[in-house]
Write a protein that holds these residues in place. Structure first.
Motif, PDB file in Angstrom:
ATOM      1  N   PRO A  98       0.781  -1.236   0.000  1.00 59.20           N
ATOM      2  CA  PRO A  98       0.000   0.000   0.000  1.00 59.20           C
ATOM      3  C   PRO A  98       0.816   1.290   0.000  1.00 59.20           C
ATOM      4  O   PRO A  98       0.395   2.276  -0.608  1.00 59.20           O
ATOM      5  N   LEU A  99       1.961   1.310   0.638  1.00 55.76           N
ATOM      6  CA  LEU A  99       2.759   2.532   0.686  1.00 55.76           C
ATOM      7  C   LEU A  99       3.097   3.010  -0.721  1.00 55.76           C
ATOM      8  O   LEU A  99       3.033   4.192  -1.016  1.00 55.76           O
ATOM      9  N   ALA A 100       3.435   2.075  -1.598  1.00 56.69           N
ATOM     10  CA  ALA A 100       3.812   2.433  -2.968  1.00 56.69           C
ATOM     11  C   ALA A 100       2.620   2.441  -3.916  1.00 56.69           C
ATOM     12  O   ALA A 100       2.566   3.251  -4.838  1.00 56.69           O
ATOM     13  N   GLU A 101       1.663   1.550  -3.684  1.00 56.58           N
ATOM     14  CA  GLU A 101       0.576   1.354  -4.642  1.00 56.58           C
ATOM     15  C   GLU A 101      -0.707   2.114  -4.326  1.00 56.58           C
ATOM     16  O   GLU A 101      -1.533   2.310  -5.210  1.00 56.58           O
ATOM     17  N   GLN A 102      -0.894   2.520  -3.071  1.00 59.63           N
ATOM     18  CA  GLN A 102      -2.153   3.169  -2.683  1.00 59.63           C
ATOM     19  C   GLN A 102      -1.900   4.366  -1.759  1.00 59.63           C
ATOM     20  O   GLN A 102      -2.401   4.410  -0.637  1.00 59.63           O
ATOM     21  N   PRO A 103      -1.130   5.342  -2.226  1.00 61.54           N
ATOM     22  CA  PRO A 103      -0.781   6.464  -1.348  1.00 61.54           C
ATOM     23  C   PRO A 103      -1.979   7.262  -0.838  1.00 61.54           C
ATOM     24  O   PRO A 103      -1.983   7.700   0.313  1.00 61.54           O
ATOM     25  N   THR A 104      -2.992   7.442  -1.655  1.00 59.51           N
ATOM     26  CA  THR A 104      -4.166   8.213  -1.222  1.00 59.51           C
ATOM     27  C   THR A 104      -4.856   7.532  -0.044  1.00 59.51           C
ATOM     28  O   THR A 104      -5.212   8.181   0.946  1.00 59.51           O
ATOM     29  N   LYS A 105      -5.023   6.236  -0.138  1.00 60.63           N
ATOM     30  CA  LYS A 105      -5.652   5.482   0.959  1.00 60.63           C
ATOM     31  C   LYS A 105      -4.767   5.510   2.207  1.00 60.63           C
ATOM     32  O   LYS A 105      -5.252   5.688   3.316  1.00 60.63           O
ATOM     33  N   MET A 106      -3.458   5.336   2.024  1.00 58.77           N
ATOM     34  CA  MET A 106      -2.541   5.375   3.162  1.00 58.77           C
ATOM     35  C   MET A 106      -2.651   6.705   3.899  1.00 58.77           C
ATOM     36  O   MET A 106      -2.675   6.738   5.131  1.00 58.77           O
ATOM     37  N   LYS A 107      -2.743   7.782   3.135  1.00 56.70           N
ATOM     38  CA  LYS A 107      -2.780   9.115   3.741  1.00 56.70           C
ATOM     39  C   LYS A 107      -4.079   9.390   4.480  1.00 56.70           C
ATOM     40  O   LYS A 107      -4.178  10.376   5.215  1.00 56.70           O
ATOM     41  N   GLN A 108      -5.069   8.515   4.338  1.00 60.16           N
ATOM     42  CA  GLN A 108      -6.286   8.634   5.154  1.00 60.16           C
ATOM     43  C   GLN A 108      -5.989   8.192   6.594  1.00 60.16           C
ATOM     44  O   GLN A 108      -6.685   8.595   7.511  1.00 60.16           O
ATOM     45  N   PHE A 109      -4.954   7.361   6.762  1.00 55.00           N
ATOM     46  CA  PHE A 109      -4.653   6.778   8.069  1.00 55.00           C
ATOM     47  C   PHE A 109      -3.367   7.281   8.702  1.00 55.00           C
ATOM     48  O   PHE A 109      -3.209   7.192   9.913  1.00 55.00           O
ATOM     49  N   ILE A 110      -2.409   7.735   7.891  1.00 54.18           N
ATOM     50  CA  ILE A 110      -1.115   8.156   8.428  1.00 54.18           C
ATOM     51  C   ILE A 110      -0.840   9.605   8.047  1.00 54.18           C
ATOM     52  O   ILE A 110      -1.355  10.111   7.052  1.00 54.18           O
ATOM     53  N   THR A 111      -0.001  10.255   8.846  1.00 50.49           N
ATOM     54  CA  THR A 111       0.331  11.652   8.584  1.00 50.49           C
ATOM     55  C   THR A 111       1.194  11.759   7.330  1.00 50.49           C
ATOM     56  O   THR A 111       1.840  10.787   6.914  1.00 50.49           O
ATOM     57  N   ALA A 112       1.223  12.953   6.765  1.00 50.39           N
ATOM     58  CA  ALA A 112       2.078  13.202   5.600  1.00 50.39           C
ATOM     59  C   ALA A 112       3.540  12.969   5.972  1.00 50.39           C
ATOM     60  O   ALA A 112       4.311  12.425   5.185  1.00 50.39           O
ATOM     61  N   ARG A 113       3.937  13.367   7.177  1.00 51.58           N
ATOM     62  CA  ARG A 113       5.306  13.158   7.635  1.00 51.58           C
ATOM     63  C   ARG A 113       5.650  11.672   7.642  1.00 51.58           C
ATOM     64  O   ARG A 113       6.675  11.241   7.121  1.00 51.58           O
TER      65      ARG A 113
END
Length: 142
Positions: A45-60
């Protein structure tokens, strides 16, 4: 007219998804339920689904880990603090010792697998625009 109604429903659904993450516990449970299911499908997910990841983790958190991933600096999956995983972790997320102070929170998490195959984590979360997001994940050594 159908397109307008469909668009409205999509916006409402997305808004409800964000509101559902109004506590650190729901953010943690929703993240690990989704994340473990994705890695179970051989996705990263970190590489393939950044938009979804950013729903759960900070931009930093995203930027730091994406950079490490791009530079091939991972020894283990940062988000589960393990090289391997148990699919049961998606449904066996145990959260304890949640402490909230202003817009910051900490929580202990156990991704509980078969037998003693689990991952113990200490999470730090930050509240951004009324949504709790994971900022730091540290492994808890036994």
């Amino acid at each position: 007219m159908k397109k307008i109604v469909l668009s409205f429903l999509m916006v409402m659904f997305c808004s409800l998804a964000v509101l559902a993450q109004s506590t650190p516990e729901t953010t943690i449970k929703n993240f690990y339920s989704w994340y473990v299911r994705e890695i179970s499908k051989n996705k990263f997910p970190l590489a393939e689904q950044p938009t979804k990841m950013k729903q759960f983790i900070t931009a930093r958190c995203y930027n730091e880990n994406k950079k490490a991933y791009d530079n091939n600096e991972f020894d283990a999956d940062y988000f589960i603090s393990a090289q391997d995983f148990d699919e049961r972790w998606a449904t066996n997320v145990k959260i304890s010792n949640v402490k909230i102070k202003g817009n910051k929170a900490t929580a202990n998490v156990v991704l509980d697998g078969k037998g003693s195959f689990d991952s113990k984590l200490k999470l730090k979360l930050v509240k951004e625009k009324s949504v709790w997001k994971i900022d730091v994940i540290d492994p808890v050594l036994n």
